[in-house]
Design a protein around this motif. Structure first.
Motif, PDB file in Angstrom:
ATOM      1  N   VAL A 106       0.775  -1.149  -0.011  1.00  0.00           N
ATOM      2  CA  VAL A 106       0.111  -0.058   0.204  1.00  0.00           C
ATOM      3  C   VAL A 106       0.943   1.375  -0.023  1.00  0.00           C
ATOM      4  O   VAL A 106       1.870   1.424   0.897  1.00  0.00           O
ATOM      5  N   ILE A 107       0.811   2.013  -0.906  1.00  0.00           N
ATOM      6  CA  ILE A 107       1.405   3.276  -1.149  1.00  0.00           C
ATOM      7  C   ILE A 107       0.368   4.554  -1.015  1.00  0.00           C
ATOM      8  O   ILE A 107      -0.289   4.633  -1.996  1.00  0.00           O
ATOM      9  N   ILE A 108       0.863   5.391   0.008  1.00  0.00           N
ATOM     10  CA  ILE A 108       0.079   6.746  -0.025  1.00  0.00           C
ATOM     11  C   ILE A 108       1.005   7.755  -0.581  1.00  0.00           C
ATOM     12  O   ILE A 108       2.285   8.021  -0.057  1.00  0.00           O
ATOM     13  N   VAL A 109       0.752   8.390  -1.737  1.00  0.00           N
ATOM     14  CA  VAL A 109       1.588   9.224  -2.352  1.00  0.00           C
ATOM     15  C   VAL A 109       0.873  10.287  -2.816  1.00  0.00           C
ATOM     16  O   VAL A 109      -0.162  10.317  -3.288  1.00  0.00           O
ATOM     17  N   ALA A 110       1.427  11.798  -2.763  1.00  0.00           N
ATOM     18  CA  ALA A 110       0.958  13.036  -3.162  1.00  0.00           C
ATOM     19  C   ALA A 110       1.473  13.181  -4.448  1.00  0.00           C
ATOM     20  O   ALA A 110       2.754  12.923  -4.858  1.00  0.00           O
ATOM     21  N   ASP A 111       0.918  14.114  -5.433  1.00  0.00           N
ATOM     22  CA  ASP A 111       1.384  14.420  -6.682  1.00  0.00           C
ATOM     23  C   ASP A 111       2.377  15.694  -6.361  1.00  0.00           C
ATOM     24  O   ASP A 111       3.191  15.899  -7.205  1.00  0.00           O
ATOM     25  N   HIS A 112       2.126  16.363  -5.472  1.00  0.00           N
ATOM     26  CA  HIS A 112       2.864  17.633  -5.300  1.00  0.00           C
ATOM     27  C   HIS A 112       2.329  18.242  -3.924  1.00  0.00           C
ATOM     28  O   HIS A 112       1.697  17.618  -3.327  1.00  0.00           O
ATOM     29  N   GLY A 113       2.999  19.396  -3.584  1.00  0.00           N
ATOM     30  CA  GLY A 113       2.403  19.948  -2.249  1.00  0.00           C
ATOM     31  C   GLY A 113       1.174  20.779  -2.426  1.00  0.00           C
ATOM     32  O   GLY A 113       0.539  20.724  -3.500  1.00  0.00           O
ATOM     33  N   GLY A 114       0.909  21.586  -1.260  1.00  0.00           N
ATOM     34  CA  GLY A 114      -0.039  22.368  -1.058  1.00  0.00           C
ATOM     35  C   GLY A 114      -0.123  23.902  -1.463  1.00  0.00           C
ATOM     36  O   GLY A 114      -1.107  24.336  -1.354  1.00  0.00           O
ATOM     37  N   TYR A 115       1.244  24.049  -1.830  1.00  0.00           N
ATOM     38  CA  TYR A 115       1.418  25.550  -1.939  1.00  0.00           C
ATOM     39  C   TYR A 115       0.906  26.578  -0.863  1.00  0.00           C
ATOM     40  O   TYR A 115       0.890  27.778  -1.298  1.00  0.00           O
ATOM     41  N   VAL A 116       0.794  25.961   0.163  1.00  0.00           N
ATOM     42  CA  VAL A 116       0.455  27.046   1.420  1.00  0.00           C
ATOM     43  C   VAL A 116       1.764  28.103   1.815  1.00  0.00           C
ATOM     44  O   VAL A 116       2.865  27.555   1.605  1.00  0.00           O
ATOM     45  N   GLY A 117       1.444  29.231   1.602  1.00  0.00           N
ATOM     46  CA  GLY A 117       2.318  30.596   1.980  1.00  0.00           C
ATOM     47  C   GLY A 117       2.538  31.122   0.891  1.00  0.00           C
ATOM     48  O   GLY A 117       2.562  32.339   0.741  1.00  0.00           O
ATOM     49  N   PHE A 118       1.552  30.508  -0.439  1.00  0.00           N
ATOM     50  CA  PHE A 118       1.361  31.520  -1.657  1.00  0.00           C
ATOM     51  C   PHE A 118       0.081  31.996  -1.507  1.00  0.00           C
ATOM     52  O   PHE A 118      -0.851  31.480  -0.881  1.00  0.00           O
ATOM     53  N   ASP A 119      -0.345  33.115  -2.269  1.00  0.00           N
ATOM     54  CA  ASP A 119      -1.681  33.767  -2.248  1.00  0.00           C
ATOM     55  C   ASP A 119      -2.483  32.716  -3.241  1.00  0.00           C
ATOM     56  O   ASP A 119      -3.542  32.426  -2.901  1.00  0.00           O
ATOM     57  N   TYR A 120      -1.698  32.290  -4.298  1.00  0.00           N
ATOM     58  CA  TYR A 120      -2.358  31.432  -5.246  1.00  0.00           C
ATOM     59  C   TYR A 120      -1.409  30.571  -6.000  1.00  0.00           C
ATOM     60  O   TYR A 120      -0.103  30.772  -5.871  1.00  0.00           O
ATOM     61  N   GLN A 121      -1.846  29.521  -6.589  1.00  0.00           N
ATOM     62  CA  GLN A 121      -0.937  28.525  -7.109  1.00  0.00           C
ATOM     63  C   GLN A 121       0.192  29.073  -7.950  1.00  0.00           C
ATOM     64  O   GLN A 121       1.391  28.968  -8.194  1.00  0.00           O
TER      65      GLN A 121
END
Length: 435
Positions: free
Chosen positions: A326-341
Motif C-alpha cells: 500500500v502506497i500513499i503518495v501525493a502528486d505535489h505539495g499544497g502551495y501553502v504560503g502562496f496567495d495562489y498557485q
C-alpha cells in the motif's frame, strides 16, 4: 446558412417581420457566447441564461455592426481550426520517445506479486514539512495511525514537477520530461494525460506480470477525451462523461468502488490507482484567492477531511487485504504560503515556499514488513516505481538507471522565461536554468 434560413422564415412571418433585423445578431451573439461558456466552465444553467440575456441585449444594441462581429468570429474560428488541425496531425504522427527506458525494465519479472494500492491524495505535503514552515500543522495523530498500520513514512519525499499531470506522467513513465518546454526533438509528443491514462511503462510492466489494473478516480479530470483506456477497469469511462464536462463535476464515491473491487477480485493480482482530489492546494489564480492566511485555513480544513478519509480507506484495505503493498503518495505539495498557485511561477529562493510546492507525502506499507535495504533511493516521484519494481523482482540492477532527483519549475517572472532546476539531487535549493 442555417442562420440565414431562419432569418428568411421570420422575415416572411408577418407577426415577427418587424423584428427580423435582430434575428441574425441574436443567433450569432447568443450561440457564440453560449459556446464560449460550454468550453470553459461546462453546463452551468444560470450562467448560460445570463450570457444569453447579455447576448440578446448586445444584439439589440449592435445589430448594425453584425458584419464586423462576424468577421471577428471567422478570424477566431480560422485560428482555432488551424490549431485543431495541427494538434490532430501531431497526435497521429508523433512518437513518445521520452518515455523509452534506458534498460530492459519493461521485461522485468516479479518474484513477489502482492496486490498493489497506489492511493494518491492531491496536494498533500511531505510529513517532514507539514509541521513547520508555512503549514505549521500538527499531523501527529494521523502519522501515529499510519505507523500503527505498519506504514513507513518517507518524510523528505518530494515531487519533481509542480502539477498533477506533469507529476503523474513522470511518475508512471519513470522518466523526466522537463515540461517539454526545452525539447527540440523532432516529432516528440508530450500528451501528459495520454501517458497517464492510455499507455506508460508502469502499466506495461504490471500487465506483463499478469496484474489486473484498476483506475479509481473521484472526478473525470484524467479521462476527458481519452478513448483508449490503458487500465483494465475504470470507475469513470470517457463515455460516462458529459461532452461539456470541465473534469470536476462527478465526485464519485471511490471508497465504495474500491471495496466492491476488492471483494470481486480476490483470485487475481491487482493494481489499484486511487486518486482523491483533496486536499488540493491554495486557489489556482489571483482572482480566486482569499489571501494566504485564509487559503491556509481552508487548505488545512480539507487536509483534516482527507486524513479521515485515508484512515477509513487504509483500515478497510487492512481488513480485506492485509499482506498487500500500500502506497500513499501525493502528486505535489499544497502551495501553502502562496496567495495562489500560479504565484510560484515567479523566481524565489525561499526554501519553505519551494518545499510547499514540491514536498509531497509518501508512506509505504511493505508486505509483511519486508522493507528493502535500498528504500532510501526513494527520494522523488520519478524513481518511485523503479525502486518498487526492483523490490518486486529482487533485482537491484534496475537501480543503476535511476533518474536525477531534481525538482523543476517553469519560471515566468523576475528572470528570463524557462524551465529551472529549483531543488537539486541532495534536496538543496538551487536555481539553474535547464538546458
Amino acid at each position: 446558412m442555417v442562420f440565414y434560413a431562419i432569418n428568411q422564415i421570420i422575415r416572411k412571418t408577418s407577426v415577427f417581420s418587424a423584428y427580423h433585423k435582430f434575428v441574425l445578431p441574436l443567433i450569432s451573439f447568443g450561440l457564440f457566447t453560449i459556446l464560449i461558456v460550454l468550453i470553459t466552465v461546462g453546463i452551468k444553467k444560470k450562467l448560460l441564461l445570463l450570457v444569453f440575456v447579455i447576448a440578446a441585449l448586445l444584439a439589440i444594441l449592435m445589430y448594425k455592426s453584425l458584419k464586423k462581429v462576424v468577421v471577428i468570429q471567422y478570424i477566431l474560428a480560422i485560428i482555432s481550426f488551424s490549431i485543431l488541425v495541427s494538434k490532430c496531425i501531431e497526435r497521429n504522427t508523433s512518437s513518445y520517445k521520452w518515455v523509452e527506458q534506458p534498460d530492459k525494465i519493461e521485461s522485468v519479472i516479479f518474484k513477489k506479486t502482492p496486490n498493489i494500492y497506489l492511493i494518491q491524495v492531491d496536494g498533500y505535503p511531505s510529513f517532514n514539512e507539514i509541521n513547520k514552515g508555512y503549514y505549521n500543522f500538527d499531523n501527529s495523530t494521523f502519522n501515529s495511525f499510519l505507523r500503527s498500520q505498519e506504514f513507513k513514512l518517507y518524510g523528505d519525499y518530494r515531487s519533481n514537477y509542480e502539477s498533477t499531470l506533469y507529476s503523474n506522467s513522470s511518475l508512471l513513465a519513470m522518466k523526466h520530461h522537463y515540461y517539454k518546454v526545452s525539447s527540440n526533438a523532432e516529432n516528440e509528443t508530450y500528451d501528459f494525460g495520454k501517458v497517464i491514462i492510455e499507455s506508460n511503462p508502469v502499466l506495461t510492466i504490471l500487465k506483463n506480470n499478469n496484474y489486473k489494473t484498476h483506475l479509481l478516480i473521484q472526478e473525470p479530470y484524467f479521462v476527458l477525451g481519452k478513448s483508449n483506456l490503458g487500465f483494465d477497469y475504470s470507475n469513470i469511462m470517457n463515455e460516462d462523461v458529459s461532452y461539456f464536462s470541465n473534469g470536476f463535476d462527478m465526485n464519485k464515491d471511490i471508497k465504495s468502488d474500491l471495496m466492491t473491487l476488492i471483494n470481486a477480485n480476490d483470485a487475481s493480482n491487482n493494481f489499484y490507482f486511487i486518486e482523491k482530489i483533496k486536499p488540493w492546494h491554495v486557489a489556482s489564480s489571483k482572482s480566486y484567492s482569499k489571501g494566504k492566511k485564509e487559503e491556509r485555513y481552508l487548505y488545512l480544513e480539507r487536509l483534516k477531511e482527507v486524513n479521515t478519509w485515508l484512515t477509513e480507506v487504509v483500515s478497510s484495505i487492512h481488513e480485506g487485504d492485509a499482506n498487500s503493498l500500500v502506497i500513499i503518495v501525493a502528486d505535489h505539495g499544497g502551495y501553502v504560503g502562496f496567495d495562489y498557485q500560479t504565484q510560484s511561477r515567479a523566481k524565489t529562493l525561499d526554501r519553505d515556499l519551494l518545499y510547499s510546492v514540491f514536498g509531497s507525502a509518501l508512506a509505504v506499507k511493505w508486505p509483511n514488513g519486508d522493507i528493502p535495504k535500498y528504500d532510501n533511493k526513494i527520494k522523488t516521484s520519478v524513481n518511485l516505481f523503479r525502486v518498487l519494481f526492483s523490490y518486486l523482482s529482487d533485482n537491484e540492477a534496475y537501480l543503476d538507471h535511476l533518474q536525477d532527483d531534481k525538482s523543476y519549475l517553469i519560471i515566468e517572472e523576475k528572470t528570463p522565461f524557462g524551465v529551472y532546476e529549483v531543488i537539486d539531487n541532495e534536496g538543496n535549493i538551487s536555481f539553474e536554468k535547464h538546458k
